[in-house]
Each structure stands twice: as C-alpha cells, then as structure tokens.
Design a protein around this motif. Structure first.
Motif, PDB file in Angstrom:
ATOM      1  N   TRP A 273      40.990  39.114  32.585  1.00 24.87           N
ATOM      2  CA  TRP A 273      40.620  39.252  31.176  1.00 24.87           C
ATOM      3  C   TRP A 273      39.898  38.027  30.637  1.00 24.87           C
ATOM      4  O   TRP A 273      39.565  37.987  29.454  1.00 24.87           O
ATOM      5  CB  TRP A 273      41.874  39.512  30.342  1.00 24.87           C
ATOM      6  N   TYR A 300      44.952  43.186  26.131  1.00 28.90           N
ATOM      7  CA  TYR A 300      45.502  43.558  27.425  1.00 28.90           C
ATOM      8  C   TYR A 300      46.395  42.432  27.917  1.00 28.90           C
ATOM      9  O   TYR A 300      45.961  41.272  27.982  1.00 28.90           O
ATOM     10  CB  TYR A 300      44.397  43.804  28.452  1.00 28.90           C
ATOM     11  N   GLU A 526      41.553  49.505  31.433  1.00 25.37           N
ATOM     12  CA  GLU A 526      40.491  49.055  30.541  1.00 25.37           C
ATOM     13  C   GLU A 526      39.514  50.176  30.194  1.00 25.37           C
ATOM     14  O   GLU A 526      39.186  51.027  31.026  1.00 25.37           O
ATOM     15  CB  GLU A 526      39.721  47.897  31.175  1.00 25.37           C
TER      16      GLU A 526
END
Length: 533
Positions: A273, A300, A526
């Motif tokens: 990320w 996330y 995602e």
C-alpha cells in the motif's frame, strides 16, 4: 520437455472475462461476452525459435553470461562487453522457456543454466545484502569499474530493479528443474531485499497516519558522482550510499522487487500500500503530474490509499511513471496480477494496452503501436511511451516518455491548478514515431488479435525482422530500424511466448507459495478507479 498447452484459460481471466476488452484491443460494451482464444497461431513458434537464436548468439560459451546486446547479424564479435543482473535473469528464464516449449532438450537447457549458475556464484557481490552489482564483463565475470565502450568511470551500483529480475530468473530455475534448485537457491536466498526498503518513505497525509513505505533505486558502497544519502541500514554492517529517490509510483517495474521482498518476509506486506496509484487531487501540490486524477480515498490494513486514475480518451487508467509498456506489463509475465486482482490489475492491464493502441492508431496515426524503452533507431537507447498514460507530465524538453523522436507531449490542464490543452496534439504535430516489437508481445495476453496484426504489419512493411527475430525498434515514420537485439527486450518476448505456448510456465514457477499467500489477498481486496467511461 514439459506439457505444452493453450493459453485459452488465461485469456478467459480478468478483464477479458469481465467483458472490458475484446481480443482486438477495443473496449467491449458493458457485460459483453468474450470468447477465449483457442490454440495459439503457428507464427508464435517461428517467433520463439528465432528469438532464441539471439540468446544463443549473446551468451559467452566459457562463462555462460549473456551480453547486454548483439548486432542484428548475430556475429559473436558484435556482442557488447557488458552485462547486468537483469540480462542474466532474462537468459535464465528464456532458457527455461526454450526447454518447456520443446525448442531445446532438457540436457541442453540444464547444461546452459548450470554453467551460468557456476559463474554467478563466483561474481563479486555486496556480501552483507547478497546483491549483485549492475555491470560485469560477460567474458571474465569481473565487476566493471570502467565502461568498455569509452573508458568512462563506472560507479558500481546495486539496483533494486535489476536484482529483482535476477532473483526472478533464479526462482524460475529453482522451480522448473529440481536438479538445479539447490544451486539457484544458494544464490537467490542470500539476496536480501530489505536493504532497499524505506519504511518511512512516502508523503504522510497527517503526522498520525501510517504509510506502507517504498523502496529505493538502490545503493553504492563507495561515494558516487551525484546525489546520494549515507544510510546505516543494518547493525554490524558498513553504511551505504542510497539513491536520493524512492520508487513512489506503484504501476512500474520495481514492484517485482517489492513482491519478491514481501514473499521472502524481508519487506512487510504493508509495503503493497506504500507506492501511490496516483497522487491525490485535493490541492495543487501534485499538479506537476500529468492531469487531475479521478478517484477517492480507501483504507486497507489501516493505511490510507488514494485510489486514483488518469482519464485518457474513453478510459480511466492507473498510470505508470512514464507511460511505457514494460513498466506496466513486464511484472505480470510472472505474477498473475490480473487474476489475483480482478477489480484492480484485471481491469487496468487491458485498458492500458487499449490506451497504447489508441495513441498509435488514433492520436498520432502512425499506423502502428507499442511504445516502450528500447534502442533508438537514430542511435543510443531511449525511453518511449505514451505521455498521457504516464504520471510524469514533463514537457517538450524534459520528463515524460513520448512516442516520437521529437518528444511531442500533451500538455493537459490540471483543473484549478494550471491551464493546458484539452485536446491532444493533432496527428500532424507528432514527429517520427518509434515502435518496439517487445511491446506487442507484452500486450498479447490482453489483445492477441491486435498484437499479432501489429507485428505482422511491422514485419511486412519494414526491414524489421532478422535471424534473431524482430529487431529492437522501428522508426515507423522514416523507416529507420535499430538492427540490434537486446537481452532484456528479447527476454520479455521469450517470457510472453513461454506463457502462451507452455501453459503460463513463467507464472506457474514464480507465483506460488508465499508470494500467492501474501499478495493475492491484497490484490483481490483492492478496487482501482480504472474503467471504461
């Protein structure tokens, strides 16, 4: 020889199955069915056999090290006198492809790889990290400190990207031939990608919000000539001079090194990320990028991520840094991002191909497409790409990859921050367009009909094909051709053909075990802002 199968199942995955793109490379209507390809065309066998000839010509018979490039004649005395970890990795996986497709025997493949591994084990490396330097003499294995072509000094560098591709080649070898696994793993398992990881890299949104971290370009052991940062990375080891930059963009080729580090437990999974999809759009701090992105924030694993995409013609795409094909599509030769991330990479990869096709055929009207770093037909090596598919806006003098020799860019507006041109340049404003065949092979999975048609036109209309397959680059406006073969570019072609003709062999070898366990859940979670408008 391993079982040879069709790519039908692969073509039915990801965005093709979702009806986002047809095999011809055009966006499909929402919900449209896509028919999977059947057996692959016989011309792929020709391309495979001829491309492999370039590797046999580039390899030193005494060391098993592949040269960086060779002349189009394949003459042994035309081999470049330097090689890199990426080149060596490309030769290792290409030899495996040659065996998997029945082009060479297991005995020949094993002998070739064994010699290369034997020499690799003797090369000078940075012992604390297990990483390889960027340039070696393929005839002797000596680390280069002087450039053989002109005598200029070389500042020995350890690259995150290049070591990532060597580790990939070693992983392919270890998982494809059990008799070579111990030798290959003995080299690869010393390679510690945490030496490139910077946990604090990446602009924090506020002081109390975490970041995933980014990787550096690499490091020098001795002070280089240029910008560097002296960093003490590991207790009990000497500090090294890291590059001043970090790889901040996600959709670029350094993510292979990131994936390998995550899979090995050397880099934390949160790093997935860390690099940006695009910079966020709520102020003008990032208006130096291509144009204002669409998208919004998601969190996330406790890390905020701006899920941004750039608008280009009829699609929104998560950009690469420069807009080139290999930045986006070299990694998925080995990692099934489109399958693991059907709502992220599975959407983005085919739309990126579509953008390259539209630029070549509609924007610039070259009649051809496929823009990626390659030899320059006018001499030297240069980055090529589609300016609008890259994050770096650049201008006509610096930054931003372009598809033509004149560096024609689209100076797009950034809403609320800078003016620009709403429409792209007219086709007549583009200069000599440079197309590289390896870009079509990278696109083959996502637009097979368009890729084969593009290659056929290049071969029919230019002196673009020689004894080692397609030459490296063609100026499709002037007709000038760069008649050399580069091991990196030929290696991408071999990997793509291995996947097509040997049941996704490159993906099968690399993307199992810890890599799948750690990466697939994040990719599957995602959702990119990419899509057809």
């Amino acid at each position: 020889m391993r079982v040879r199968t069709s790519l039908a199942a692969t073509l039915a995955a990801g965005a093709l199955a979702a009806g986002l793109l047809t095999s011809s490379g055009t966006p499909a209507a929402s919900g449209a069915a896509v028919t999977a390809a059947g057996d692959q065309p016989a011309v792929l066998d020709t391309y495979l056999a001829d491309t492999w000839k370039s590797f046999t010509a580039m390899v030193d018979p005494d060391t098993g090290l592949v040269s960086d490039n060779v002349a189009g004649s394949l003459a042994g005395n035309s081999r470049a006198r330097y090689t890199s970890p990426t080149n060596i990795g490309a030769y290792l996986w290409s030899t495996t492809v040659a065996e998997d497709t029945g082009l060479i025997s297991q005995k020949e493949a094993r002998a070739r790889i064994k010699l290369t591994l034997k020499t690799l084990a003797t090369l000078e490396i940075h012992e604390p990290s297990g990483m390889f330097y960027n340039w070696y003499d393929p005839q002797t294995g000596e680390k280069l400190t002087t450039w053989p072509e002109n005598g200029d000094p070389v500042y020995p560098f350890l690259s995150s990207v290049d070591n990532g591709w060597l580790a990939t080649g070693l992983l392919v070898v270890a998982r494809s031939d059990s008799t070579l696994a111990e030798r290959a793993n003995a080299i690869r398992q010393k390679m510690d990608f945490s030496w490139f990881y910077d946990e604090n890299a990446g602009a924090k949104l506020t002081a109390d919000q975490p970041v995933g971290g980014q990787i550096s370009g690499g490091f020098w052991v001795d002070p280089p000539n240029g910008c560097s940062q002296l960093v003490a990375l590991k207790p009990g080891t000497d500090p090294v001079y890291q590059t001043c930059h970090r790889y901040g963009a996600f959709n670029t080729e350094p993510r292979m090194a990131s994936y390998l580090g995550i899979a090995a437990g050397q880099i934390p999974t949160k790093h997935y990320w860390g690099p940006v999809r695009t910079f966020y759009n709520d102020n003008c701090d990032y208006s130096w990028t291509e144009t204002k992105p669409v998208g919004g924030w998601q969190t996330y694993d406790g890390i905020p991520v701006f899920e941004g995409a750039l608008p280009y013609r009829d699609v929104d795409v998560v950009p690469t840094w420069g807009g080139s094909m290999f930045e986006a599509l070299m990694v998925p030769l080995f990692v099934p991002e489109d399958q693991w991330g059907p709502r992220s990479w599975g959407v983005n990869h085919p739309l990126y191909v579509h953008g390259q096709i539209e630029h070549g055929l509609d924007d610039a009207q070259y009649g051809y497409w496929g823009f990626s770093p390659s030899n320059n037909p006018a001499g030297g090596y240069r980055e090529y790409g589609v300016d609008a598919l890259g994050m770096d806006a650049g201008d006509s003098n610096a930054g931003g990859y372009t598809s033509d020799q004149d560096r024609t860019v689209w100076n797009q507006p950034y809403d609320g921050c800078r003016p620009g041109d709403v429409d792209p340049p007219a086709a007549s404003e583009y200069g000599d367009g440079v197309v590289t065949p390896h870009a079509s092979f990278l696109a083959y999975r996502y637009a097979p009909d368009a890729a084969l048609a593009n290659l056929a036109k290049l071969r029919a209309n230019f002196d673009a094909y020689g004894p080692g397959g397609f030459y490296d680059a063609i100026d499709v406006t002037s007709g000038r051709v760069s008649r050399r073969y580069l091991s990196l570019d030929q290696g991408m072609i071999m990997a793509a053909l291995g996947n097509a003709l040997a049941g996704d062999d490159m993906r099968r070898y690399v993307s199992t075990g810890a890599m799948q366990e750690k990466l697939e859940p994040m990719m599957r979670e995602e959702v990119f802002a990419a899509g057809v408008r």
